[in-house]
Design a protein around this motif. Structure first.
Motif, PDB file in Angstrom:
ATOM      1  N   TYR A  38     -51.916  59.235  71.645  1.00 22.50           N
ATOM      2  CA  TYR A  38     -50.877  58.750  70.340  1.00 22.50           C
ATOM      3  C   TYR A  38     -51.398  59.581  69.204  1.00 22.50           C
ATOM      4  O   TYR A  38     -52.425  59.647  68.988  1.00 22.50           O
ATOM      5  N   PHE A  39     -50.523  60.346  68.603  1.00 22.90           N
ATOM      6  CA  PHE A  39     -50.746  61.093  67.152  1.00 22.90           C
ATOM      7  C   PHE A  39     -50.824  60.283  66.208  1.00 22.90           C
ATOM      8  O   PHE A  39     -51.670  60.112  65.274  1.00 22.90           O
ATOM      9  N   LEU A  40     -49.760  59.502  66.041  1.00 22.59           N
ATOM     10  CA  LEU A  40     -49.263  58.702  64.974  1.00 22.59           C
ATOM     11  C   LEU A  40     -48.224  57.805  65.436  1.00 22.59           C
ATOM     12  O   LEU A  40     -47.080  57.955  65.655  1.00 22.59           O
ATOM     13  N   HIS A  41     -48.566  56.552  65.103  1.00 25.90           N
ATOM     14  CA  HIS A  41     -47.789  55.307  65.561  1.00 25.90           C
ATOM     15  C   HIS A  41     -47.752  54.899  66.891  1.00 25.90           C
ATOM     16  O   HIS A  41     -47.937  55.796  67.801  1.00 25.90           O
ATOM     17  N   CYS A  42     -47.624  53.783  66.980  1.00 22.01           N
ATOM     18  CA  CYS A  42     -47.680  52.915  68.297  1.00 22.01           C
ATOM     19  C   CYS A  42     -49.129  52.983  69.130  1.00 22.01           C
ATOM     20  O   CYS A  42     -49.306  52.100  69.858  1.00 22.01           O
ATOM     21  N   GLU A  43     -50.252  53.459  68.541  1.00 19.70           N
ATOM     22  CA  GLU A  43     -51.378  53.494  69.079  1.00 19.70           C
ATOM     23  C   GLU A  43     -52.035  51.946  68.808  1.00 19.70           C
ATOM     24  O   GLU A  43     -52.910  51.635  69.422  1.00 19.70           O
ATOM     25  N   ASP A  44     -51.672  51.299  67.689  1.00 17.60           N
ATOM     26  CA  ASP A  44     -52.134  50.146  67.314  1.00 17.60           C
ATOM     27  C   ASP A  44     -51.643  49.201  68.366  1.00 17.60           C
ATOM     28  O   ASP A  44     -52.228  48.199  68.810  1.00 17.60           O
ATOM     29  N   LEU A  45     -50.168  49.136  68.599  1.00 17.84           N
ATOM     30  CA  LEU A  45     -49.527  48.417  69.592  1.00 17.84           C
ATOM     31  C   LEU A  45     -50.446  48.452  71.147  1.00 17.84           C
ATOM     32  O   LEU A  45     -50.531  47.445  71.871  1.00 17.84           O
ATOM     33  N   ASP A  46     -50.417  49.663  71.403  1.00 14.98           N
ATOM     34  CA  ASP A  46     -51.250  49.983  72.493  1.00 14.98           C
ATOM     35  C   ASP A  46     -52.663  49.513  72.604  1.00 14.98           C
ATOM     36  O   ASP A  46     -52.925  48.854  73.698  1.00 14.98           O
ATOM     37  N   TRP A  47     -53.421  49.332  71.527  1.00 11.11           N
ATOM     38  CA  TRP A  47     -54.741  48.803  71.364  1.00 11.11           C
ATOM     39  C   TRP A  47     -54.624  47.270  71.628  1.00 11.11           C
ATOM     40  O   TRP A  47     -55.406  46.604  72.348  1.00 11.11           O
ATOM     41  N   CYS A  48     -53.484  46.669  71.045  1.00  7.33           N
ATOM     42  CA  CYS A  48     -53.601  45.361  71.069  1.00  7.33           C
ATOM     43  C   CYS A  48     -52.986  45.017  72.499  1.00  7.33           C
ATOM     44  O   CYS A  48     -53.373  43.723  73.012  1.00  7.33           O
TER      45      CYS A  48
END
Length: 313
Positions: A213-223
């Motif tokens: 992920y470059f920007l956005h949705c990486e936080d949802l992925d981690w959660c």
């Protein structure tokens, strides 16, 4: 979830030396200095990862803190993306708790210590998020949320969440900021990557940020990955943080929109393609790129309006 508050003095002494703050900067302007200044009041290690900014944010920061041993700046030669920047900061950090903080976020007094108190209250809590607020004091979306599964995204996109008053389980709205603010810390499915206090032990178990992920949705992925490993994620309503959302992305809206929708596609394919029929996942992919196209058209029309608008107005 009831976590009693300690006195502000006790909290500060207990946690100030236990938290590393990682700030990934890209053209945040004067807000970067304000962000770092507020963080340094509550912790003794702040790490700024600069993604090849071209504005005055770093010079201003260095002028304000010319020789501060608690501040470390890492300059990257190119923009590596948010997730990669977080991982670089993670490798540089030394403390058992790590706060990933956007450069356009300003910690309010004792908010970080309150988040750390909640994190430490239960060894099964892997990450906590504070109360993200807009500059006007209203709650900002994303600080507490449920995972936007394909069905939930469909419900949201077509306004079916209005039916939740009749069938709350079927037409659940993943935007939890529409619900009353809880009076105490509460477990949620996801929080915002703008403000994540994470236990290092949990990171060692789950793994670092996904740099695809470059920007956005990486936080949802981690959660999602934290939940898969049975780590709790907790929202702390009495830890307010002001977020000037979008500061780093306004100068490149098309670039940001592209990576946001690309990230959405990766997120849905990574976690849901084996749970949903292929036809439905194809529809999800189509909807993502349709949304991107509409976003591009909207930005283009806005730019045309600005160019054609009389200067005297």
């Amino acid at each position: 979830m009831h976590v009693p508050q300690e006195s502000c003095h006790n909290i500060e002494n207990r946690y100030k030396q236990s938290i590393s703050v990682i700030i990934v900067n890209y053209n945040a302007g004067p807000l970067l200095t304000q962000c770092v200044q507020a963080a340094l009041q509550q912790t003794e290690q702040v790490i700024v990862i600069d993604n090849a900014s071209s504005d005055s944010s770093l010079p201003e920061l260095e002028a304000r803190f010319p020789a501060d041993s608690h501040l470390q700046i890492v300059r990257l030669d190119s923009n590596a993306g948010f997730a990669a920047g977080c991982n670089i900061g993670l490798g540089t950090s030394t403390q058992p708790y790590i706060l990933f903080l956007n450069p356009d976020c300003i910690l309010q007094e004792n908010s970080l210590q309150r988040m750390a108190q909640v994190l430490e209250s239960d060894s099964h809590i892997g990450m906590v998020g504070g109360f993200l607020i807009n500059p006007d004091g209203s709650e900002q979306g994303g600080g507490r949320r449920a995972i936007p599964t394909p069905w939930r995204a469909f419900v949201r996109a077509f306004g079916l969440y209005h039916l939740a008053i009749y069938w709350p389980q079927l037409f659940f709205d993943f935007h939890l900021d529409k619900q009353p603010l809880p009076q105490s810390p509460v477990e949620v499915e996801a929080i915002s990557g703008a403000l994540m206090l994470v236990r290092r032990e949990a990171i060692d178990d789950v793994g670092s940020w996904d740099e695809n992920y470059f920007l956005h949705c990486e936080d949802l992925d981690w959660c999602m990955r934290f939940k898969q490993k049975n780590w709790k994620i907790v929202f702390v309503p009495d830890a307010p943080v002001t977020h000037f959302q979008g500061t780093c992305s306004r100068s490149r809206p098309f670039f940001v929109a592209w990576h946001k929708h690309k990230g959405m596609r990766r997120f849905y394919r990574k976690f849901f393609q084996h749970q949903y029929p292929r036809a439905l996942m194809g529809l999800v992919t189509f909807a993502i790129w349709l949304r991107f196209g509409i976003t591009v058209i909207r930005y283009s029309l806005q730019n045309c309006y600005k160019l054609l608008k009389p200067k005297h107005e």
